[in-house]
Design a protein around this motif. Structure first.
Motif, PDB file in Angstrom:
ATOM      1  N   ARG A   1       0.838  -1.205   0.000  1.00 58.83           N
ATOM      2  CA  ARG A   1       0.000   0.000   0.000  1.00 58.83           C
ATOM      3  C   ARG A   1       0.872   1.254   0.000  1.00 58.83           C
ATOM      4  O   ARG A   1       0.622   2.208  -0.755  1.00 58.83           O
ATOM      5  CB  ARG A   1      -0.917  -0.004   1.231  1.00 58.83           C
ATOM      6  CG  ARG A   1      -1.709   1.291   1.416  1.00 58.83           C
ATOM      7  CD  ARG A   1      -2.558   1.250   2.660  1.00 58.83           C
ATOM      8  NE  ARG A   1      -1.808   1.039   3.881  1.00 58.83           N
ATOM      9  CZ  ARG A   1      -1.111   1.981   4.520  1.00 58.83           C
ATOM     10  NH1 ARG A   1      -1.068   3.228   4.017  1.00 58.83           N
ATOM     11  NH2 ARG A   1      -0.467   1.713   5.633  1.00 58.83           N
ATOM     12  N   LEU A   2       1.909   1.256   0.833  1.00 56.73           N
ATOM     13  CA  LEU A   2       2.785   2.425   0.910  1.00 56.73           C
ATOM     14  C   LEU A   2       3.607   2.595  -0.362  1.00 56.73           C
ATOM     15  O   LEU A   2       3.875   3.725  -0.787  1.00 56.73           O
ATOM     16  CB  LEU A   2       3.698   2.307   2.137  1.00 56.73           C
ATOM     17  CG  LEU A   2       2.975   2.486   3.468  1.00 56.73           C
ATOM     18  CD1 LEU A   2       3.852   2.053   4.636  1.00 56.73           C
ATOM     19  CD2 LEU A   2       2.545   3.945   3.646  1.00 56.73           C
ATOM     20  N   VAL A   3       4.006   1.483  -0.987  1.00 57.45           N
ATOM     21  CA  VAL A   3       4.681   1.580  -2.277  1.00 57.45           C
ATOM     22  C   VAL A   3       3.758   2.273  -3.278  1.00 57.45           C
ATOM     23  O   VAL A   3       4.169   3.160  -4.045  1.00 57.45           O
ATOM     24  CB  VAL A   3       5.106   0.188  -2.787  1.00 57.45           C
ATOM     25  CG1 VAL A   3       5.529   0.249  -4.255  1.00 57.45           C
ATOM     26  CG2 VAL A   3       6.249  -0.361  -1.939  1.00 57.45           C
ATOM     27  N   GLY A   4       2.484   1.901  -3.273  1.00 59.73           N
ATOM     28  CA  GLY A   4       1.533   2.533  -4.176  1.00 59.73           C
ATOM     29  C   GLY A   4       1.359   4.015  -3.899  1.00 59.73           C
ATOM     30  O   GLY A   4       1.179   4.817  -4.832  1.00 59.73           O
ATOM     31  N   GLU A   5       1.426   4.416  -2.635  1.00 59.49           N
ATOM     32  CA  GLU A   5       1.241   5.822  -2.288  1.00 59.49           C
ATOM     33  C   GLU A   5       2.503   6.646  -2.543  1.00 59.49           C
ATOM     34  O   GLU A   5       2.424   7.828  -2.891  1.00 59.49           O
ATOM     35  CB  GLU A   5       0.808   5.939  -0.826  1.00 59.49           C
ATOM     36  CG  GLU A   5      -0.586   5.355  -0.578  1.00 59.49           C
ATOM     37  CD  GLU A   5      -0.960   5.289   0.894  1.00 59.49           C
ATOM     38  OE1 GLU A   5      -0.176   5.790   1.725  1.00 59.49           O
ATOM     39  OE2 GLU A   5      -2.024   4.728   1.209  1.00 59.49           O
ATOM     40  N   LEU A   6       3.667   6.028  -2.373  1.00 57.01           N
ATOM     41  CA  LEU A   6       4.924   6.745  -2.602  1.00 57.01           C
ATOM     42  C   LEU A   6       5.341   6.715  -4.074  1.00 57.01           C
ATOM     43  O   LEU A   6       6.091   7.574  -4.522  1.00 57.01           O
ATOM     44  CB  LEU A   6       6.038   6.141  -1.744  1.00 57.01           C
ATOM     45  CG  LEU A   6       5.905   6.336  -0.230  1.00 57.01           C
ATOM     46  CD1 LEU A   6       6.933   5.508   0.513  1.00 57.01           C
ATOM     47  CD2 LEU A   6       6.039   7.815   0.139  1.00 57.01           C
ATOM     48  N   GLN A   7       4.903   5.706  -4.810  1.00 59.53           N
ATOM     49  CA  GLN A   7       5.168   5.572  -6.243  1.00 59.53           C
ATOM     50  C   GLN A   7       6.648   5.727  -6.611  1.00 59.53           C
ATOM     51  O   GLN A   7       7.032   6.569  -7.431  1.00 59.53           O
ATOM     52  CB  GLN A   7       4.320   6.568  -7.037  1.00 59.53           C
ATOM     53  CG  GLN A   7       2.870   6.138  -7.206  1.00 59.53           C
ATOM     54  CD  GLN A   7       2.725   4.900  -8.094  1.00 59.53           C
ATOM     55  OE1 GLN A   7       3.155   4.888  -9.250  1.00 59.53           O
ATOM     56  NE2 GLN A   7       2.120   3.842  -7.557  1.00 59.53           N
TER      57      GLN A   7
END
Length: 438
Positions: free
Chosen positions: A126-132
């Motif tokens: 999820r955090l990977v998706g938010e930090l991109q």
């Protein structure tokens, strides 16, 4: 501090622990922008060793990408001008590395796919998706690929697709021993790349136990003796009963292996792209002694190398000409999302020459940590940080592949870095949190 060039990659380390992934990433050509973990002592140790990045204490199961960006910008130690980056650097991450806790997936644990801590794998994505970032690397236990954990793996692959990332397949298990680490440790490495980016490749082995029997171009993996024999016996120093450090003025180690020279920073290692460090090589650190009774020392003395001690002591004794078994961390019990989980202390192996268990520093040598790196001064926390971490040499090989895929040239900095506040190495959780927030 001043960083030589802004052209190196930038990474964040989530669930950073003591920082094995971070040290390997720095050696692979990346700068640490952010290290985050729920445990203040781990973040404090990481920030002592890599003070140029932000250390953020947060529950990554609750935090958002925006929370991490704000945490990085609030940090007073990060030199944004010196880094050559703008204040939005966390919007331009090259990579996110992380090892979310995996006790429910491990063969050494309760083997419970429903363990609440397994949800942290999903939160990492999820955090990977938010930090991109352009790339992401997640490490986990080999048990993740077993049939009983297939729902967890399937969910991971689906989440990666949802956030716009491809996964390098087939997912592989990497052995530390194949990358110059004298330890039979295996980890699942999951490599992700944002759609439109070049796919990274898994690193191929650089070392072998017997190069003559496999590939003449591989180097020989160093042995336990080559990793430890230049270190003095911690039991010779009274000060190490109450401290984890002592000066070695006048100590002559005699022969030093090429592996040990590399960890001391004295070898010409062209693959090491990390910052030179300002440190005192005459200071033996991470070496607090363990008190053993005469009876216990006798049992350890009688235990042959490569065998386990009997008489109620289920500890393996290291063999000088072989390799360490996987160094385990143990865990702290507690309540996670309202559910109680148990903790335990992992056993430490017996030294190959001496009738005692190994010190944290000796474990770090078997894990390929550079000698300038320090872990928490207490043995319990130091071994937790050690056992939960990816060996830096293994992490370096992975980071090099991410750097190549990202199109970044190998760039070795020249400016030497000083360590952070030494109080972080001794701090209890509340004090560590306060020091990081100061």
């Amino acid at each position: 501090m001043t960083v030589t060039s802004p052209r190196r990659g930038v990474f964040a380390d989530l669930f950073c622990g003591g920082g094995g992934l971070s040290y390997g990433a720095e050696q692979g050509g990346f700068d640490c922008a952010l290290a985050a973990d729920i445990e203040p002592q781990h973040v404090g140790v990481h920030h002592y060793n890599m003070p140029y990045g932000a250390g953020v204490v947060t529950d990554l199961g609750q935090a958002t990408g925006d929370d991490l960006r704000r945490g990085a910008l609030r940090a007073t130690d990060i030199d944004l001008i010196g880094l050559g980056r703008n204040p939005e650097m966390l919007t331009k991450l090259t990579a996110v590395f992380g090892g979310p806790p995996c006790q429910g997936l491990s063969n050494m644990g309760r083997k419970d796919p429903s363990d609440i801590r397994n949800d942290l794998v999903d939160h990492f994505l999820r955090l990977v998706g938010e930090l991109q970032p352009r790339y992401a690397v997640m490490e986990n236990v080999p048990g993740l690929l077993e049939a009983r954990n297939r729902p967890v793996l399937d969910g991971l692959l689906e989440r990666a697709h949802q956030i716009g990332f491809n996964v390098v397949t087939p997912i592989r298990t990497l052995r530390a021993i194949d990358f110059g680490v004298p330890q039979t440790r295996e980890r699942i490495i999951i490599m992700l790349y944002r759609r439109g980016e070049n796919a990274p490749a898994y690193p191929e082995p650089t070392h072998a136990v017997d190069p003559n029997g496999s590939d003449l171009f591989l180097r020989r993996t160093p042995t336990v003796a080559e990793a430890l024999d230049d270190l003095p016996d911690a039991d010779l120093f009274e000060a190490l009963l109450t401290s984890d450090e002592v000066r070695l003025d006048g100590f002559d180690p005699g022969y030093i292996s090429s592996y040990a020279l590399g960890l001391k920073g004295l070898a010409n290692d062209v693959d090491d792209l990390s910052y030179p460090r300002l440190w005192d090589p005459q200071l033996l650190t991470c070496s607090m002694r363990t008190r053993h009774s005469d009876k216990t020392r006798g049992i350890y003395e009688r235990t042959p190398p490569g065998k386990s001690a009997g008489e109620g002591h289920n500890l393996p004794r290291l063999h000088p000409d072989r390799y360490s078994p996987t160094l385990r961390a143990g865990s702290v019990g507690g309540t996670y999302d309202g559910r109680r989980v148990s903790g335990h202390t992992a056993p430490r192996p017996i030294h190959h020459r001496l009738p005692r268990v190994i010190t944290v520093r000796e474990g770090m040598r078997l894990h390929s940590y550079p000698d300038h790196v320090r872990l928490h001064a207490t043995k319990f926390q130091g071994f937790r940080e050690l056992g939960n971490s990816v060996p830096p040499l293994l992490a370096r090989a992975i980071a090099h592949q991410i750097r190549i895929a990202a199109g970044l040239a190998p760039e070795k900095p020249t400016d030497a870095l000083a360590p952070g506040n030494p109080e972080l190495l001794l701090a209890e959780p509340r004090a560590a949190h306060a020091l990081l927030a100061a």
